[in-house]
Scaffold this active site. Structure first.
Site, PDB file in Angstrom:
ATOM      1  N   SER A  72      45.795  36.626  36.184  1.00  0.00           N
ATOM      2  CA  SER A  72      46.276  38.001  36.018  1.00  0.00           C
ATOM      3  C   SER A  72      47.311  38.350  37.069  1.00  0.00           C
ATOM      4  O   SER A  72      47.275  37.829  38.189  1.00  0.00           O
ATOM      5  CB  SER A  72      45.076  38.956  36.153  1.00  0.00           C
ATOM      6  OG  SER A  72      45.498  40.281  36.322  1.00  0.00           O
ATOM      7  N   TYR A  89      37.700  42.287  41.520  1.00  0.00           N
ATOM      8  CA  TYR A  89      38.044  41.600  40.264  1.00  0.00           C
ATOM      9  C   TYR A  89      39.258  40.705  40.499  1.00  0.00           C
ATOM     10  O   TYR A  89      39.258  39.522  40.175  1.00  0.00           O
ATOM     11  CB  TYR A  89      38.344  42.615  39.150  1.00  0.00           C
ATOM     12  CG  TYR A  89      39.205  42.012  38.067  1.00  0.00           C
ATOM     13  CD1 TYR A  89      40.570  42.285  38.006  1.00  0.00           C
ATOM     14  CD2 TYR A  89      38.661  41.116  37.157  1.00  0.00           C
ATOM     15  CE1 TYR A  89      41.364  41.691  37.055  1.00  0.00           C
ATOM     16  CE2 TYR A  89      39.453  40.529  36.199  1.00  0.00           C
ATOM     17  CZ  TYR A  89      40.811  40.810  36.158  1.00  0.00           C
ATOM     18  OH  TYR A  89      41.612  40.212  35.216  1.00  0.00           O
ATOM     19  N   LYS A 101      39.935  36.395  40.483  1.00  0.00           N
ATOM     20  CA  LYS A 101      41.008  35.659  39.813  1.00  0.00           C
ATOM     21  C   LYS A 101      41.746  34.790  40.836  1.00  0.00           C
ATOM     22  O   LYS A 101      42.028  33.618  40.596  1.00  0.00           O
ATOM     23  CB  LYS A 101      42.002  36.632  39.150  1.00  0.00           C
ATOM     24  CG  LYS A 101      41.471  37.329  37.912  1.00  0.00           C
ATOM     25  CD  LYS A 101      41.157  36.336  36.803  1.00  0.00           C
ATOM     26  CE  LYS A 101      40.715  37.030  35.533  1.00  0.00           C
ATOM     27  NZ  LYS A 101      40.280  36.078  34.483  1.00  0.00           N
TER      28      LYS A 101
HETATM   29  C1  WQD Z   1      48.392  51.041  33.231  1.00  0.00           C
HETATM   30  C2  WQD Z   1      49.085  52.311  33.678  1.00  0.00           C
HETATM   31  C3  WQD Z   1      47.769  53.661  35.157  1.00  0.00           C
HETATM   32  C4  WQD Z   1      44.686  54.680  32.192  1.00  0.00           C
HETATM   33  C5  WQD Z   1      44.767  46.529  34.840  1.00  0.00           C
HETATM   34  C6  WQD Z   1      44.199  45.436  35.691  1.00  0.00           C
HETATM   35  C7  WQD Z   1      44.891  44.148  35.391  1.00  0.00           C
HETATM   36  C8  WQD Z   1      44.816  43.853  33.910  1.00  0.00           C
HETATM   37  C9  WQD Z   1      45.404  45.015  33.110  1.00  0.00           C
HETATM   38  C10 WQD Z   1      42.955  42.388  33.536  1.00  0.00           C
HETATM   39  C11 WQD Z   1      48.884  52.608  35.148  1.00  0.00           C
HETATM   40  C12 WQD Z   1      48.025  54.395  33.849  1.00  0.00           C
HETATM   41  C13 WQD Z   1      45.803  54.135  32.809  1.00  0.00           C
HETATM   42  C14 WQD Z   1      44.593  56.082  32.013  1.00  0.00           C
HETATM   43  C15 WQD Z   1      46.739  56.336  33.057  1.00  0.00           C
HETATM   44  N1  WQD Z   1      43.480  43.615  33.514  1.00  0.00           N
HETATM   45  N2  WQD Z   1      46.803  54.960  33.235  1.00  0.00           N
HETATM   46  N3  WQD Z   1      45.628  56.868  32.466  1.00  0.00           N
HETATM   47  O1  WQD Z   1      45.998  49.077  36.069  1.00  0.00           O
HETATM   48  O2  WQD Z   1      48.211  48.078  35.273  1.00  0.00           O
HETATM   49  O3  WQD Z   1      46.116  46.714  35.141  1.00  0.00           O
HETATM   50  O4  WQD Z   1      44.655  46.173  33.475  1.00  0.00           O
HETATM   51  O5  WQD Z   1      43.458  41.354  33.860  1.00  0.00           O
HETATM   52  O6  WQD Z   1      44.260  43.125  36.110  1.00  0.00           O
HETATM   53  O7  WQD Z   1      44.448  45.764  37.045  1.00  0.00           O
HETATM   54  O8  WQD Z   1      46.428  48.651  33.606  1.00  0.00           O
HETATM   55  O9  WQD Z   1      46.082  49.996  31.584  1.00  0.00           O
HETATM   56  O10 WQD Z   1      44.616  50.439  33.619  1.00  0.00           O
HETATM   57  O11 WQD Z   1      47.016  51.127  33.663  1.00  0.00           O
HETATM   58  O12 WQD Z   1      47.664  57.074  33.461  1.00  0.00           O
HETATM   59  O13 WQD Z   1      43.601  56.623  31.461  1.00  0.00           O
HETATM   60  O14 WQD Z   1      48.522  53.416  32.963  1.00  0.00           O
HETATM   61  O15 WQD Z   1      47.883  54.551  36.274  1.00  0.00           O
HETATM   62  O16 WQD Z   1      50.075  53.193  35.653  1.00  0.00           O
HETATM   63  P1  WQD Z   1      46.736  48.211  35.120  1.00  0.00           P
HETATM   64  P2  WQD Z   1      45.950  50.069  33.066  1.00  0.00           P
END
Ligand code: WQD
Length: 336
Positions: A125, A149, A153
């Site tokens: 990841s 997490y 990885k």
């Molecule tokens: C994306 C953007 C949030 C939810 C994570 C893991 C990564 C991978 C993918 C496994 C960010 C914003 C999110 C919400 C929001 N997983 N957001 N409201 O954090 O980039 O990555 O998932 O491998 O390892 O770290 O993904 O989809 O959580 O967030 O505003 O309810 O959406 O702040 O900018 P992220 P995400």
């Protein structure tokens, strides 16, 4: 070839099973159903017309994993998806994450050695990259995960690197996913997390079908074009193809040694870009409010996809509109 998918009934695993089977490979799936559903097995069959051999086992159970290999001595390679993957949960339950996500890999490598299975593709990841890097991220960027997490990885990457160093006849490919979203065009496979989704797209989809009231956008004061977080979203069907291309590179070239590839599009989209695209493609379904930043989030994260293009022949093809349309279609088909 016969390929074992650990965690193969999960979001990425099930899409990869379909891609491999459509390319003529035989697939064995090991999954403990802790974050997936047995119904996915039949959906894979509906799409491909073929059966994947299924073992409902926890690969932390060494004896159960040994029995699987004993019964499938012709496994050419393993794609290792199995693992817990919720960032927030990993902060609250670090030991559970370290035990599950590391013991599974130790067991896998021990049993692969016993049965002379010398090829492994690992589901890594972008979270392994240090938040201090400048964008776009290349595979040689600084590493430094910021949550348990992500550290599992990163530790798994080191375990696999050190293992391959003293076992040079093994081929190891690390695939660093950016943000996988979207769903299979059939509407039969998709992202179906337990409980309230942590990730953006599954949360948006639950708002769109009326299961949740509105989206909370975590912060609009980031150093990005519109203040909301920027990420590199890649369609899960494109991501699945990259796994098949990795396996087929090993089959075609033999000894490739130890390889690391970013799997992203190279394009960053903000949260507002995603919400606006979703509402444009599916109808004005998603209301949102600006909320406080989520601890640990960074301003932007997107890939340099060049190495995977050069060495795997992989380039993401699906558009943001297709990601939004397919995600919503799957959610509608699977409304609780
Ligand atoms: C994306 C953007 C949030 C939810 C994570 C893991 C990564 C991978 C993918 C496994 C960010 C914003 C999110 C919400 C929001 N997983 N957001 N409201 O954090 O980039 O990555 O998932 O491998 O390892 O770290 O993904 O989809 O959580 O967030 O505003 O309810 O959406 O702040 O900018 P992220 P995400």
């Amino acid at each position: 070839m016969k390929i074992l998918l650990t965690g193969g009934l999960g979001f990425i695993g099930s899409h990869t099973a379909v891609d491999l089977m459509e390319r003529g490979h035989d697939v064995v799936i090991a999954d403990n159903l802790s974050n997936s559903k047995i119904e996915v097995l039949d959906k894979i069959k509906q799409i491909t017309g073929k059966e994947a051999k299924f073992y409902q086992i926890d690969i932390c159970d060494l004896d159960a994993l040994d029995k699987l290999f004993e019964e499938n001595k012709d496994i050419f390679g393993v794609i290792h998806f199995a693992g817990y993957k919720a960032v927030g949960e990993s902060v609250a339950k670090p030991l559970m994450y370290y035990e599950n996500n590391l013991i599974s890999t130790f067991n896998l490598l021990k049993v692969m050695q016993k049965y002379n299975c010398k090829n492994i593709v690992f589901s890594s990841s972008a979270t392994v990259y240090s938040p201090k890097n400048v964008m776009p991220l290349t595979e040689d960027a600084d590493l430094g995960a910021s949550n348990p997490y992500g550290r599992t990885k990163l530790f798994n990457e080191h375990i696999l690197r050190d293992f391959q160093f003293v076992n040079p006849d093994y081929d190891v490919v690390l695939l660093r996913y950016f943000n996988p979203i979207g769903a299979h065009e059939s509407g039969l496979l998709g992202e179906d997390p337990n409980g309230i989704p942590n990730n953006l797209m599954p949360y948006i989809c639950k708002v769109a079908v009326g299961e949740l009231d509105h989206l909370n956008i975590f912060g609009n004061d980031y150093k990005t074009k519109d203040g909301t977080g920027v990420r590199d979203y890649i369609h899960v069907v494109d991501l699945a193809r990259a796994h098949s291309l990795s396996i087929e590179k090993i089959i075609r070239e033999g000894r490739i040694g130890f390889k690391v590839y970013n799997l992203g599009t190279g394009t960053g989209y903000s949260v507002l870009d995603i919400v606006n695209a979703f509402n444009r493609v599916n109808g004005d379904l998603v209301k949102y409010e600006i909320a406080a930043r989520r601890p640990g989030d960074i301003d932007e994260c997107y890939a340099s996809p060049k190495l995977a293009e050069e060495e795997l022949g992989f380039k993401a093809e699906k558009t943001l509109d297709e990601m939004c349309k397919s995600s919503y279609q799957y959610q509608k088909n699977n409304k609780k």
